[in-house]
Design an enzyme around this catalytic site. Structure first.
Site, mmCIF file in Angstrom:
data_model
loop_
_atom_site.group_PDB
_atom_site.id
_atom_site.type_symbol
_atom_site.label_atom_id
_atom_site.label_comp_id
_atom_site.label_asym_id
_atom_site.label_seq_id
_atom_site.Cartn_x
_atom_site.Cartn_y
_atom_site.Cartn_z
ATOM 1 N N TYR A 58 -13.298 -40.012 21.498
ATOM 2 C CA TYR A 58 -11.997 -39.347 21.518
ATOM 3 C C TYR A 58 -12.212 -37.846 21.322
ATOM 4 O O TYR A 58 -13.232 -37.418 20.762
ATOM 5 C CB TYR A 58 -11.061 -39.902 20.439
ATOM 6 C CG TYR A 58 -11.671 -40.066 19.063
ATOM 7 C CD1 TYR A 58 -11.874 -38.974 18.223
ATOM 8 C CD2 TYR A 58 -12.040 -41.323 18.591
ATOM 9 C CE1 TYR A 58 -12.423 -39.129 16.946
ATOM 10 C CE2 TYR A 58 -12.597 -41.493 17.335
ATOM 11 C CZ TYR A 58 -12.776 -40.386 16.528
ATOM 12 O OH TYR A 58 -13.333 -40.549 15.273
ATOM 13 N N ARG A 111 -13.887 -34.101 10.621
ATOM 14 C CA ARG A 111 -13.828 -34.309 9.173
ATOM 15 C C ARG A 111 -13.791 -32.984 8.417
ATOM 16 O O ARG A 111 -13.111 -32.863 7.384
ATOM 17 C CB ARG A 111 -15.021 -35.150 8.706
ATOM 18 C CG ARG A 111 -15.071 -36.558 9.265
ATOM 19 C CD ARG A 111 -16.250 -37.337 8.708
ATOM 20 N NE ARG A 111 -16.026 -37.665 7.308
ATOM 21 C CZ ARG A 111 -15.477 -38.792 6.877
ATOM 22 N NH1 ARG A 111 -15.082 -39.714 7.737
ATOM 23 N NH2 ARG A 111 -15.326 -39.011 5.585
ATOM 24 N N ASP A 162 -14.561 -44.584 -1.123
ATOM 25 C CA ASP A 162 -15.758 -45.377 -0.854
ATOM 26 C C ASP A 162 -16.466 -45.836 -2.114
ATOM 27 O O ASP A 162 -17.196 -46.834 -2.083
ATOM 28 C CB ASP A 162 -16.740 -44.578 0.004
ATOM 29 C CG ASP A 162 -16.318 -44.498 1.460
ATOM 30 O OD1 ASP A 162 -15.378 -45.207 1.848
ATOM 31 O OD2 ASP A 162 -16.937 -43.715 2.213
ATOM 32 N N GLU A 186 -18.612 -31.176 -7.963
ATOM 33 C CA GLU A 186 -19.244 -31.492 -6.680
ATOM 34 C C GLU A 186 -20.723 -31.123 -6.735
ATOM 35 O O GLU A 186 -21.085 -30.028 -7.162
ATOM 36 C CB GLU A 186 -18.538 -30.720 -5.557
ATOM 37 C CG GLU A 186 -19.269 -30.666 -4.230
ATOM 38 C CD GLU A 186 -19.641 -32.020 -3.656
ATOM 39 O OE1 GLU A 186 -20.694 -32.117 -3.009
ATOM 40 O OE2 GLU A 186 -18.867 -32.984 -3.845
ATOM 41 N N GLN A 187 -21.572 -32.047 -6.290
ATOM 42 C CA GLN A 187 -23.008 -31.845 -6.430
ATOM 43 C C GLN A 187 -23.599 -30.824 -5.459
ATOM 44 O O GLN A 187 -24.621 -30.211 -5.743
ATOM 45 C CB GLN A 187 -23.743 -33.172 -6.257
ATOM 46 C CG GLN A 187 -23.634 -33.780 -4.882
ATOM 47 C CD GLN A 187 -24.358 -35.115 -4.790
ATOM 48 O OE1 GLN A 187 -24.970 -35.566 -5.755
ATOM 49 N NE2 GLN A 187 -24.282 -35.757 -3.635
#
Length: 401
Positions: A219, A113, A297, A38-39
């Site tokens: 929401y 998230r 993605d 992970e960067q």
């Protein structure tokens, strides 16, 4: 000498977001050790809320992390509550309470998230994530691949999983990417504390206000302590595609001038909103090249109008882990199998998500009236059963028959 054909493959996952950590966790669950590169200097998620439909919830339960998430997830009682832009009149709404479990075995939730990332990371073994590792290049060399990082270090792997997002570095080693085109739309995101939000926005409902050239969704999230807003509008001169780009509340309000005053009151309570351009990308024709593949993605970026981006990343991870575990001595073949099982489904979702923008943004007139009548007659929970009933294990078995 080590017989590479009989040993466990060395698996590198590039990217520590939701898709990358889901891949790491599901591979670990399948007995396949891996390392996540992970960067950033810490595992974190930018952005705000998302909807977790039954197809994603099913896999989180199977992974054993759903209980970790339920303390902050909000179960939806109402979904697809479409409201008219100028007066908030409800055009249609779906009763989700009990219906999701009856049809698909799981409820639909809304989450922040960051809470989802934390839940998934709880299933990733300590020490298997390397932070501050920014990839600069990856290249296949026969049955293996070499990863190069900004500090000059290199890593060899038998499998490389590019979960490095819409601006993927790994994608360049797999296929010539379709160039992004300007969609003409931008997205605003904001979070409103629940104690500052009007009552209609605090309900356990996913509400979509639709009108000419625009729509806005809200929401509750974070254990109902906040309300998530995401809105879509003409982009104007906004061309930056980054979740760190911001706007002002005044700019956000200006896009919804003339809309129902209650909605404008909600926007006024937002903190600094994010704003970025939505770029358009055609579906890729392939995801894999020898020992290298793509996920989430990096493979299939899609407009967020069906709220399936995170869910499709988790589905990818489940199918990929299953394929590698079933064919551990031939990783490249397993990656081709993974691609063949996933590409048709994700391409379909890319295409229908793309088409939804036009439907939501119709100007007032005969086409809008026909759309509203269709919404009133629709049952999206049933109509989208092909999305929500999906089970990667069953899909893999069915394809093998």
């Amino acid at each position: 000498m080590v017989d590479r054909a009989r040993s466990t493959p060395r698996i590198a996952v590039v990217g520590g977001g939701i898709g990358g950590l889901a891949a790491a966790a599901l591979l670990h669950r399948a007995g396949l050790p891996n390392v996540v590169y992970e960067q950033t200097s810490q595992l974190k998620e930018v952005g705000a809320g998302l909807v977790l439909a039954p197809n994603a919830v099913r896999l989180l339960r199977r992974l054993g992390v759903l209980d970790h998430l339920l303390g902050s997830a909000v179960p939806l009682d109402v979904g697809w509550e479409f409201r008219r832009w100028e007066d908030g009149r409800i055009l249609s709404a779906e009763d989700l309470a009990g219906s999701c479990e009856r049809l698909y075995g799981e409820a639909t939730y809304t989450v922040h998230r960051a809470d989802l990332l934390n839940a998934i990371s709880s299933a990733v073994p300590a020490g298997s994530v390397e932070l501050g590792r920014r990839l600069t290049a990856v290249a296949a060399d026969g049955d293996t691949a070499r990863l190069t990082f900004t500090d000059g270090s290199t890593v060899e792997a038998d499998v490389v999983i590019g979960a490095d997002g819409v601006h993927s570095t790994v994608r360049g080693a797999v296929t010539e990417p379709s160039p992004a085109t300007y969609s003409g739309m931008c997205a605003f995101r904001a979070i409103v504390p629940a104690d500052r939000a009007p009552a209609f926005a605090r309900r356990r409902a996913q509400t979509l206000w639709i009108g000419p050239g625009h729509h806005l969704v809200h929401y509750p999230i974070s254990g109902e302590t906040a309300v998530n807003l995401v809105a879509f509008a003409p982009a104007g001169d906004v061309t930056t595609e980054s979740w760190s780009a911001t706007a002002t509340v005044e700019e956000f309000l200006a896009e919804f001038a003339g809309w129902d005053p209650r909605l404008q009151d909600l926007i006024r309570q937002a903190g600094t909103p994010g704003r970025w351009a939505l770029l358009d990308r055609r579906p890729l024709q392939r995801w894999s090249n020898g020992p290298i593949t793509l996920l989430g993605d990096a493979a299939h970026p899609m407009f967020p109008f069906f709220a399936q981006g995170a869910a499709q990343s988790i589905e990818d991870a489940a199918v990929l882990a299953r394929c590698l575990a079933d064919d551990v001595t031939a990783p490249a073949r397993a990656l081709q199998r993974y691609e063949s099982l996933r590409i048709e489904r994700t391409t379909r979702l890319q295409e229908i998500s793309h088409g939804r923008a036009h439907v939501n943004h119709l100007p007032d007139g005969p086409d809008q009236e026909a759309r509203d009548a269709a919404l009133a007659a629709a049952d999206p929970l049933v109509a989208n059963g092909w999305i929500y009933a999906y089970d990667p294990d069953r899909a893999e078995t069915d394809a093998a028959v």
